[in-house]
Scaffold this motif. Sequence first.
Motif, PDB file in Angstrom:
ATOM      1  N   LEU A 222      13.403  11.614   3.745  1.00  0.00           N
ATOM      2  CA  LEU A 222      11.927  11.597   3.743  1.00  0.00           C
ATOM      3  C   LEU A 222      11.070  11.713   2.455  1.00  0.00           C
ATOM      4  N   GLY A 223      11.689  12.257   1.484  1.00  0.00           N
ATOM      5  CA  GLY A 223      11.109  12.294   0.183  1.00  0.00           C
ATOM      6  C   GLY A 223      11.185  10.984  -0.518  1.00  0.00           C
ATOM      7  N   VAL A 224      12.234  10.292  -0.508  1.00  0.00           N
ATOM      8  CA  VAL A 224      12.279   9.133  -1.111  1.00  0.00           C
ATOM      9  C   VAL A 224      11.101   8.275  -0.437  1.00  0.00           C
ATOM     10  N   LEU A 225      10.912   8.397   0.979  1.00  0.00           N
ATOM     11  CA  LEU A 225      10.049   7.417   1.309  1.00  0.00           C
ATOM     12  C   LEU A 225       8.490   7.589   0.999  1.00  0.00           C
ATOM     13  N   VAL A 226       8.265   9.091   0.946  1.00  0.00           N
ATOM     14  CA  VAL A 226       6.916   9.493   0.546  1.00  0.00           C
ATOM     15  C   VAL A 226       6.967   9.094  -1.093  1.00  0.00           C
ATOM     16  N   ALA A 227       7.865   9.326  -1.928  1.00  0.00           N
ATOM     17  CA  ALA A 227       7.708   8.952  -3.344  1.00  0.00           C
ATOM     18  C   ALA A 227       7.422   7.459  -3.563  1.00  0.00           C
ATOM     19  N   LEU A 228       8.188   6.773  -2.648  1.00  0.00           N
ATOM     20  CA  LEU A 228       7.981   5.190  -2.738  1.00  0.00           C
ATOM     21  C   LEU A 228       6.485   4.895  -2.402  1.00  0.00           C
ATOM     22  N   GLY A 229       6.152   5.543  -1.242  1.00  0.00           N
ATOM     23  CA  GLY A 229       4.494   5.255  -0.874  1.00  0.00           C
ATOM     24  C   GLY A 229       3.621   5.748  -2.091  1.00  0.00           C
ATOM     25  N   ALA A 230       4.043   6.740  -2.639  1.00  0.00           N
ATOM     26  CA  ALA A 230       2.782   7.386  -3.576  1.00  0.00           C
ATOM     27  C   ALA A 230       2.943   6.327  -4.785  1.00  0.00           C
ATOM     28  N   ALA A 231       4.276   5.773  -5.230  1.00  0.00           N
ATOM     29  CA  ALA A 231       4.231   4.951  -6.251  1.00  0.00           C
ATOM     30  C   ALA A 231       3.514   3.589  -5.904  1.00  0.00           C
ATOM     31  N   ILE A 232       3.576   3.057  -4.551  1.00  0.00           N
ATOM     32  CA  ILE A 232       3.095   1.933  -4.440  1.00  0.00           C
ATOM     33  C   ILE A 232       1.163   2.053  -4.331  1.00  0.00           C
ATOM     34  N   ALA A 233       0.937   3.385  -3.874  1.00  0.00           N
ATOM     35  CA  ALA A 233      -0.337   3.574  -3.761  1.00  0.00           C
ATOM     36  C   ALA A 233      -1.045   3.833  -5.122  1.00  0.00           C
ATOM     37  N   CYS A 234      -0.428   4.141  -6.153  1.00  0.00           N
ATOM     38  CA  CYS A 234      -0.745   4.382  -7.459  1.00  0.00           C
ATOM     39  C   CYS A 234      -0.908   3.010  -8.054  1.00  0.00           C
ATOM     40  N   GLY A 235       0.168   2.218  -8.017  1.00  0.00           N
ATOM     41  CA  GLY A 235       0.380   0.960  -8.615  1.00  0.00           C
ATOM     42  C   GLY A 235      -0.670   0.060  -7.919  1.00  0.00           C
ATOM     43  N   ALA A 236      -0.769   0.003  -6.593  1.00  0.00           N
ATOM     44  CA  ALA A 236      -1.706  -0.897  -6.013  1.00  0.00           C
ATOM     45  C   ALA A 236      -3.290  -0.568  -5.886  1.00  0.00           C
ATOM     46  N   SER A 237      -3.411   0.585  -6.351  1.00  0.00           N
ATOM     47  CA  SER A 237      -4.979   1.213  -6.278  1.00  0.00           C
ATOM     48  C   SER A 237      -6.085   0.152  -6.771  1.00  0.00           C
ATOM     49  N   VAL A 238      -5.761  -0.378  -8.049  1.00  0.00           N
ATOM     50  CA  VAL A 238      -6.728  -1.277  -8.709  1.00  0.00           C
ATOM     51  C   VAL A 238      -7.164  -2.429  -7.650  1.00  0.00           C
ATOM     52  N   THR A 239      -5.994  -3.153  -7.308  1.00  0.00           N
ATOM     53  CA  THR A 239      -6.148  -4.232  -6.525  1.00  0.00           C
ATOM     54  C   THR A 239      -6.625  -4.031  -5.300  1.00  0.00           C
ATOM     55  N   LEU A 240      -6.385  -2.709  -4.584  1.00  0.00           N
ATOM     56  CA  LEU A 240      -6.983  -2.511  -3.008  1.00  0.00           C
ATOM     57  C   LEU A 240      -8.217  -2.447  -3.357  1.00  0.00           C
ATOM     58  N   VAL A 241      -8.732  -1.456  -4.582  1.00  0.00           N
ATOM     59  CA  VAL A 241     -10.385  -1.306  -4.729  1.00  0.00           C
ATOM     60  C   VAL A 241     -11.251  -2.632  -4.977  1.00  0.00           C
ATOM     61  N   ASN A 242     -10.214  -3.722  -5.595  1.00  0.00           N
ATOM     62  CA  ASN A 242     -11.078  -4.875  -6.027  1.00  0.00           C
ATOM     63  C   ASN A 242     -11.082  -5.767  -4.602  1.00  0.00           C
ATOM     64  N   PHE A 243      -9.802  -5.714  -3.718  1.00  0.00           N
ATOM     65  CA  PHE A 243      -9.845  -6.465  -2.627  1.00  0.00           C
ATOM     66  C   PHE A 243     -11.048  -6.067  -1.619  1.00  0.00           C
ATOM     67  N   PHE A 244     -11.262  -4.740  -1.347  1.00  0.00           N
ATOM     68  CA  PHE A 244     -12.223  -4.211  -0.578  1.00  0.00           C
ATOM     69  C   PHE A 244     -13.540  -4.306  -1.042  1.00  0.00           C
ATOM     70  N   TRP A 245     -13.902  -4.447  -2.431  1.00  0.00           N
ATOM     71  CA  TRP A 245     -15.027  -4.490  -2.996  1.00  0.00           C
ATOM     72  C   TRP A 245     -15.421  -6.071  -2.582  1.00  0.00           C
ATOM     73  N   ASN A 246     -14.493  -6.891  -2.919  1.00  0.00           N
ATOM     74  CA  ASN A 246     -14.606  -8.265  -2.640  1.00  0.00           C
ATOM     75  C   ASN A 246     -15.124  -8.406  -1.172  1.00  0.00           C
ATOM     76  N   VAL A 247     -14.357  -7.890  -0.313  1.00  0.00           N
ATOM     77  CA  VAL A 247     -14.698  -7.847   1.291  1.00  0.00           C
ATOM     78  C   VAL A 247     -15.973  -7.269   1.796  1.00  0.00           C
ATOM     79  N   GLY A 248     -16.138  -6.343   0.901  1.00  0.00           N
ATOM     80  CA  GLY A 248     -17.762  -5.650   1.177  1.00  0.00           C
ATOM     81  C   GLY A 248     -18.677  -6.479   0.547  1.00  0.00           C
ATOM     82  N   GLN A 249     -18.541  -7.329  -0.263  1.00  0.00           N
ATOM     83  CA  GLN A 249     -19.744  -8.298  -0.760  1.00  0.00           C
ATOM     84  C   GLN A 249     -19.831  -9.372   0.236  1.00  0.00           C
ATOM     85  N   ARG A 250     -18.843  -9.612   0.849  1.00  0.00           N
ATOM     86  CA  ARG A 250     -19.126 -10.786   1.811  1.00  0.00           C
ATOM     87  C   ARG A 250     -19.726 -10.560   3.226  1.00  0.00           C
ATOM     88  N   VAL A 251     -19.913  -9.065   3.500  1.00  0.00           N
ATOM     89  CA  VAL A 251     -20.571  -8.715   4.538  1.00  0.00           C
ATOM     90  C   VAL A 251     -21.910  -8.888   4.774  1.00  0.00           C
TER      91      VAL A 251
END
Length: 98
Positions: free
Chosen positions: A69-98
């Motif tokens: 469980l700790g390995v899975l949580v650590a991998l999830g945290a690493a993915i969230a930290c690494g992809a945070s900029v991409t996720l924010v940009n994605f949702f910003w672009n989605v919000g601009q189309r609404v």
Amino acid sequence: MRHLLLLPLDITISPNSDGLPGIGELRKIVGASMTIGLILAVLALIIAAIVWALGSNSSNPHLAGRGKLGVLVALGAAIACGASVTLVNFFWNVGQRV
């Protein structure tokens, strides 16, 4: 009905990178926070993998399960930290189309 015709129909607002003082420093702080988050996620991954290995070698299924469980949580945290900029940009672009 006349007041509806007076409203502007085309409003365009975009982020302003020089509107407030300290934006550059804030970007440095956020970048440093992401680096610290990634380092802590790797540390958690190493510790969880050690716990998983100790639990497996000592025939302790509870400890091995907690390590998995700790390995899975650590991998999830690493993915969230690494992809945070991409996720924010994605949702910003989605919000601009609404």
